[in-house]
Design an enzyme around this catalytic site. Structure first.
Site, mmCIF file in Angstrom:
data_model
loop_
_atom_site.group_PDB
_atom_site.id
_atom_site.type_symbol
_atom_site.label_atom_id
_atom_site.label_comp_id
_atom_site.label_asym_id
_atom_site.label_seq_id
_atom_site.Cartn_x
_atom_site.Cartn_y
_atom_site.Cartn_z
ATOM 1 N N HIS A 187 0.816 -1.213 0.000
ATOM 2 C CA HIS A 187 0.000 0.000 0.000
ATOM 3 C C HIS A 187 0.859 1.277 0.000
ATOM 4 O O HIS A 187 2.074 1.195 -0.062
ATOM 5 C CB HIS A 187 -0.971 -0.041 1.177
ATOM 6 N N ARG A 248 -4.539 -5.154 18.506
ATOM 7 C CA ARG A 248 -3.581 -4.064 18.752
ATOM 8 C C ARG A 248 -2.403 -4.145 17.785
ATOM 9 O O ARG A 248 -1.962 -5.228 17.411
ATOM 10 C CB ARG A 248 -3.051 -4.151 20.177
HETATM 11 C C1 LIG Z 1 -10.635 -1.785 0.068
HETATM 12 C C2 LIG Z 1 -9.869 -2.590 1.080
HETATM 13 N N1 LIG Z 1 -10.351 -2.699 2.320
HETATM 14 C C3 LIG Z 1 -9.702 -3.389 3.264
HETATM 15 C C4 LIG Z 1 -8.502 -4.021 3.006
HETATM 16 C C5 LIG Z 1 -7.820 -4.781 4.078
HETATM 17 O O1 LIG Z 1 -6.594 -4.256 4.448
HETATM 18 P P1 LIG Z 1 -5.494 -5.200 5.129
HETATM 19 O O2 LIG Z 1 -4.858 -6.006 4.048
HETATM 20 O O3 LIG Z 1 -4.555 -4.254 5.774
HETATM 21 O O4 LIG Z 1 -6.200 -6.062 6.112
HETATM 22 C C6 LIG Z 1 -7.962 -3.940 1.718
HETATM 23 C C7 LIG Z 1 -6.699 -4.610 1.431
HETATM 24 O O5 LIG Z 1 -5.990 -4.362 0.524
HETATM 25 C C8 LIG Z 1 -8.658 -3.220 0.723
HETATM 26 O O6 LIG Z 1 -8.186 -3.143 -0.523
#
Ligand SMILES: Cc1ncc(COP(=O)(O)O)c(C=O)c1O
Length: 390
Positions: A187, A248
């Site tokens: 990201h 956390r």
């Molecule tokens: C739109 C969206 N929401 C939530 C998430 C979840 O994030 P994480 O991978 O940090 O759990 C992602 C992951 O890429 C995402 O693209």
């Protein structure tokens, strides 16, 4: 690989910060997390930041917080309007809290929720909207927020893919009552795993703080809107007020995040330069549908949908990309309606179908964007695609 889907963004500063935390031996949630929350919230002009261990957990505690509000909490059976194209953990917390999803198709050019369908999505049971900006491109958040306000709906902005994007001079991740971000590896900034909830609402912030850590009161001040301290006795440090989680974050994640945050604006500027080159090569070529910017994208990646009117062979494109050493993948999670997990959901689909999400699912893919110059990679991508798509 010549052109990766995801690339590291750390320099010596992040490594030093991580080392400092390890050497300090204070590794669980503490001062670094607090400082990162303050700095991240300040960057976005938000009142509160609550860091967690992933963007998925941010969505989980944001949803939970709305269910435990004192006034007008979300209740089982309430309806939530969602776009049909997003990541699975945009939706799962809604299912887990017994909410019914009303899926709305996307607009093919932006890949975000088609706001022309919002009126049709509304029923007497609608209580909330989850807005998602796909891959850096702002959803019509201004329209969605105005609609939510008009109808007394809560807005969660899942901004896990669009950190630093802007709409009308306002940053994405500031339009919702609760706003979530991800710091996963690929990201805009990365803390390995990690996420955060931003909100201006005191009650929601305190609920999130408690939900993040076992549902206890320890991280709340004595004058919290969600808890009043009864005594100074022995049990206060272990007082549980909510059915919470342990999601956390670690000190090491926050220490790295603080270094990454200092670089975010610079990263975004470079990502946008790469986007401008990508757009200049692909825009107007009727073989390809690329994401039309709404506001200012923070250019997570570059989406390409092969124009279905030309009956394209996506597998041939994938073979050519593989041979050219270019990484590619499905757009976010594709059309969520096509995943097996849906059998566990209570849902319906506004208008009965999501033809645009199907097109993105069947004819689309994305390639990476990174905070460094990608001119050779983007030019090779263009050569490969224009050769294979005659
Ligand atoms: C739109 C969206 N929401 C939530 C998430 C979840 O994030 P994480 O991978 O940090 O759990 C992602 C992951 O890429 C995402 O693209």
């Amino acid at each position: 690989m010549f052109y990766e889907l995801a690339a590291p963004t750390w320099g010596p500063e992040e490594i030093d910060a991580a080392k400092r935390v390890i050497e300090s031996t204070f590794t669980t949630m503490g001062a670094e997390v607090k400082a990162f929350e303050t700095e991240f919230a300040a960057y976005f002009g938000a009142k509160h930041g609550i860091m967690v261990n992933s963007g998925s957990s941010a969505n989980l505690i944001a949803t939970a917080a709305l269910c435990f509000k004192t006034e007008r909490p979300l209740a089982r059976g309430d309806e939530v309007i969602v776009p049909v194209l997003s990541w699975a953990t945009t939706y799962h917390p809604l299912q887990q809290y017994g909410l019914k999803l009303r899926f709305v198709d996307i607009a093919l050019e932006t890949l975000n929720m088609d706001v022309a369908q919002l009126e049709a999505a509304l029923t007497p049971a609608t209580r909330a909207i989850v807005a998602v900006s796909i891959l850096g491109n702002p959803a019509a958040l201004d329209v969605i927020r105005a609609f939510a306000d008009r109808h007394g709906l809560y807005l969660i902005e899942d901004n896990c893919e669009s950190m630093d994007a802007e709409l009308g001079g306002k940053k994405c991740g500031t339009f919702g009552h609760l706003n979530t971000f991800s710091f996963f590896f690929s990201h805009h900034i990365s803390t390995m795993e990690g996420g955060i909830v931003l909100t201006d609402d005191d009650e929601l912030a305190h609920l999130c703080r408690s939900l993040r850590a076992h549902g206890w009161t320890r991280d709340l001040p004595p004058d919290s809107p969600v808890y009043s301290r009864k005594s100074a006795d022995h049990y206060e440090a272990y007082r549980f007020i909510l059915p919470g989680y342990n999601v956390r974050p670690l000190e090491i994640e926050a220490a790295i995040g603080r270094q990454q945050l200092k670089k975010l604006a610079g990263f975004t500027a470079v990502r946008r330069r790469n986007l401008a080159l990508f757009q200049s090569l692909f825009q107007g070529d009727e073989r390809f549908i690329i994401q039309r910017e709404n506001g200012k994208s923070s250019a997570f990646s570059f989406t390409i949908i092969l124009n279905p009117a030309r009956n394209p062979d996506r597998n041939a494109v994938f073979v050519a990309l593989t041979e050219a050493d270019i990484g590619y993948r499905i757009i976010t999670g594709g059309n969520f309606l096509r995943h097996d997990v849906l059998k566990f959901y209570d849902y319906d689909v506004v208008g009965g179908a999501a033809p645009n999400a199907d097109i993105a699912h069947d004819y689309g893919f994305f390639v990476g964007n990174h905070p460094f110059d990608l001119e050779p990679q983007i030019r090779r991508l263009h050569d490969v695609l224009t050769t294979v798509c005659k």
